[in-house]
Write an enzyme that holds these catalytic residues in place. Structure first.
Site, mmCIF file in Angstrom:
data_model
loop_
_atom_site.group_PDB
_atom_site.id
_atom_site.type_symbol
_atom_site.label_atom_id
_atom_site.label_comp_id
_atom_site.label_asym_id
_atom_site.label_seq_id
_atom_site.Cartn_x
_atom_site.Cartn_y
_atom_site.Cartn_z
ATOM 1 N N ARG A 1 45.585 29.711 27.833
ATOM 2 C CA ARG A 1 46.865 29.200 28.359
ATOM 3 C C ARG A 1 46.699 28.815 29.815
ATOM 4 N NH1 ARG A 1 48.963 33.502 24.882
ATOM 5 N NH2 ARG A 1 48.434 35.017 26.475
ATOM 6 N N GLY B 1 39.613 36.553 35.144
ATOM 7 C CA GLY B 1 39.060 37.740 35.799
ATOM 8 C C GLY B 1 40.147 38.769 36.097
ATOM 9 N N ASP B 2 41.317 38.301 36.533
ATOM 10 C CA ASP B 2 42.425 39.223 36.824
ATOM 11 C C ASP B 2 42.937 39.870 35.535
ATOM 12 O OD1 ASP B 2 42.295 38.680 39.528
ATOM 13 O OD2 ASP B 2 43.907 37.195 39.498
ATOM 14 N N ASN C 1 48.644 39.753 39.906
ATOM 15 C CA ASN C 1 48.124 39.360 38.586
ATOM 16 C C ASN C 1 47.515 40.555 37.853
ATOM 17 O OD1 ASN C 1 48.776 36.704 39.148
ATOM 18 N ND2 ASN C 1 46.691 36.114 39.710
HETATM 19 P P1 ADP Z 1 36.284 35.183 37.050
HETATM 20 O O1 ADP Z 1 37.453 34.504 36.435
HETATM 21 O O2 ADP Z 1 36.653 36.295 37.977
HETATM 22 O O3 ADP Z 1 35.230 34.271 37.629
HETATM 23 P P2 ADP Z 1 34.778 35.402 34.557
HETATM 24 O O4 ADP Z 1 34.680 33.922 34.548
HETATM 25 O O5 ADP Z 1 33.515 36.180 34.426
HETATM 26 O O6 ADP Z 1 35.549 35.966 35.846
HETATM 27 O O7 ADP Z 1 35.776 35.798 33.357
HETATM 28 C C1 ADP Z 1 36.283 37.110 33.202
HETATM 29 C C2 ADP Z 1 36.347 37.482 31.747
HETATM 30 O O8 ADP Z 1 37.243 36.598 31.050
HETATM 31 C C3 ADP Z 1 35.030 37.383 30.993
HETATM 32 O O9 ADP Z 1 34.261 38.569 31.111
HETATM 33 C C4 ADP Z 1 35.521 37.172 29.554
HETATM 34 O O10 ADP Z 1 35.949 38.398 29.006
HETATM 35 C C5 ADP Z 1 36.744 36.274 29.754
HETATM 36 N N1 ADP Z 1 36.383 34.838 29.719
HETATM 37 C C6 ADP Z 1 36.228 34.003 30.781
HETATM 38 N N2 ADP Z 1 35.893 32.757 30.359
HETATM 39 C C7 ADP Z 1 35.826 32.809 29.011
HETATM 40 C C8 ADP Z 1 35.526 31.856 27.970
HETATM 41 N N3 ADP Z 1 35.202 30.591 28.247
HETATM 42 N N4 ADP Z 1 35.570 32.270 26.669
HETATM 43 C C9 ADP Z 1 35.866 33.560 26.356
HETATM 44 N N5 ADP Z 1 36.166 34.506 27.298
HETATM 45 C C10 ADP Z 1 36.141 34.141 28.594
#
Ligand code: ADP
Length: 290
Positions: free
Chosen positions: A270, A238-239, A47
C-alpha cells in the site's frame, strides 16, 4: 501470541509529511504548477508506535508536537491507532514537518524541520516512570541524542529492554550502545554501524525483499525469507517491521521475526508510511497462508 500483550514505550519523532507532486521541480526563483498535495502523518517514532499498537502491544508514546493544527492532527492519529498519548507533550511553536517534493520521474527532494521533536531535550518524572514500568523501550534517532541516551540508561537500570532502530545514521556515544539489548537495522545501517553492532546482544538485519536475519546473544543466526507480495510502495516497510518486532519480541525472537517480516511485506503493498501499516488480522492471515 496468546500471552499478555507487551507494554512498549516509544520515545521518538512525530512529523507531518507535506507531499507535493509536480511534473518538474522548480529551479531557484522559478514558480511551477504542481499536480497534487497531501498531508500524511509520519516520523519514525510515530510510525513504529502505530505498528506496535496494530500488532497488539500496549503502546505509550513519548515525544512532542507543536501547538499548531498539525500537532492536533498528529496527536489524534496516534490515539486513533490505539497509542496512549497521555504523556505526549504539546510545546510552543511548530510541529515537526517534512516537506517532500516528488517530480514526474519519481525523484524526490525532502526538507525535514525537527520543530517540536528538537525540543525533547530532557525527560520528566512521569516519562521516566513510564519507561521503568514498560517491558520494552523503543527509540530511533530523530530526537536529541542525549535524551535517547538518558532514556536507554534509565531503562537498563530499571530492567526494561532497550530496543534501538539507529536511523537516520548518526554518530552515537559508546555509552548508548552499551545500553542497547536489541537493534533493528537495514542493510545500509548494518554496514555503517558494523563495529558497534558486534557488541549488541540481539541484532535484526532487514534485507528488503529478501527478508531478515537475526543474530542471537549466543552468536547463532537464523534467517527468515522475504514474502512474495505485490509491491506498491516500500516507504515505511522498515517502520512496520520494527514496530511489529518489538510488539512480539518478548514471546520469542523467532516468531517475532516471522511476524515482523509479514508486517513489513504487507506495508509494501500500500502507498504511504503510517497509512500502510497492517494490523494483527492481516498479519495472521498472510502467515496462515504460507
Ligand atoms: P528499510 O525500509 O528500513 O530500508 P527494508 O527495505 O530492509 O528496510 O525492509 C524492511 C522489511 O520489510 C524487510 O525485512 C521485509 O520484511 C519487508 N520488505 C521490504 N521490502 C519488501 C519486498 N519487496 N517484498 C517483501 N517484503 C519486503
Amino acid at each position: 501470541m496468546d500471552s499478555a500483550a507487551s507494554t512498549v514505550v516509544v520515545l521518538g519523532s512525530v512529523n507531518m509529511d507535506l507531499v507535493t507532486t509536480t511534473a518538474q521541480r522548480p529551479a531557484p526563483g522559478e514558480t511551477v504548477l504542481g499536480s497534487g498535495f497531501a498531508t500524511v502523518p509520519g516520523g519514525k517514532g510515530a510510525n513504529q508506535a502505530i505498528a506496535a499498537a496494530r500488532s497488539g502491544a500496549q503502546v505509550r508514546f513519548l515525544g512532542a508536537v507543536g501547538d499548531d493544527a498539525f500537532g492536533t492532527t498528529l496527536r489524534s492519529t496516534l490515539a486513533e491507532a490505539g497509542v496512549d498519548t497521555a504523556l505526549l507533550r504539546t510545546v510552543d511553536g511548530p510541529s515537526g514537518v517534512a516537506t517532500i517534493v516528488v517530480d514526474g520521474t519519481g525523484e524526490n527532494s525532502i526538507i525535514v524541520v525537527a520543530g517540536a521533536n528538537g525540543r525533547v531535550t530532557d525527560l520528566t518524572e512521569d516519562e521516566l516512570a513510564a519507561i521503568a514500568a514498560a517491558d520494552i523501550l523503543l527509540c530511533q534517532l530523530e530526537i536529541p541524542l542525549r535524551t535517547v541516551a538518558a532514556a536507554a540508561q534509565h531503562a537498563r537500570a530499571s530492567g526494561t529492554v532497550v530496543a534501538l532502530n539507529p536511523s537516520p545514521v548518526r554518530a552515537l556515544p559508546a555509552e548508548l550502545w552499551a545500553d542497547v539489548d536489541l537493534a533493528m537495522v537495514n542493510s545500509l545501517e548494518a554496514e555503517r554501524y558494523a563495529a558497534e553492532l558486534n557488541r549488541v546482544p540481539h541484532v535484526v538485519r532487514t534485507l528488503g525483499g529478501d527478508g531478515a536475519v537475526y543474530r542471537c546473544a549466543d552468536g547463532t543466526e537464523f534467517a527468515v525469507a522475504g514474502l512474495t507480495v505485490d509491491v506498491v510502495d516500500t516507504t515505511g516497510a522498515g517502520d512496520a517491521f520494527t514496530g511489529a518486532l518489538v510488539a512480539t519480541w518478548t514471546d520469542s525472537p523467532n516468531s517475532a521475526v516471522n511476524w515482523a517480516n509479514a508486517a513489513g511485506a504487507l506495508a509494501t503493498t500500500r502507498l504511504g508510511a503510517s497509512s500502510s501499516i497492517p494490523g494483527r488480522e492481516e498479519i495472521e492471515t498472510i502467515l496462515g497462508a504460507i
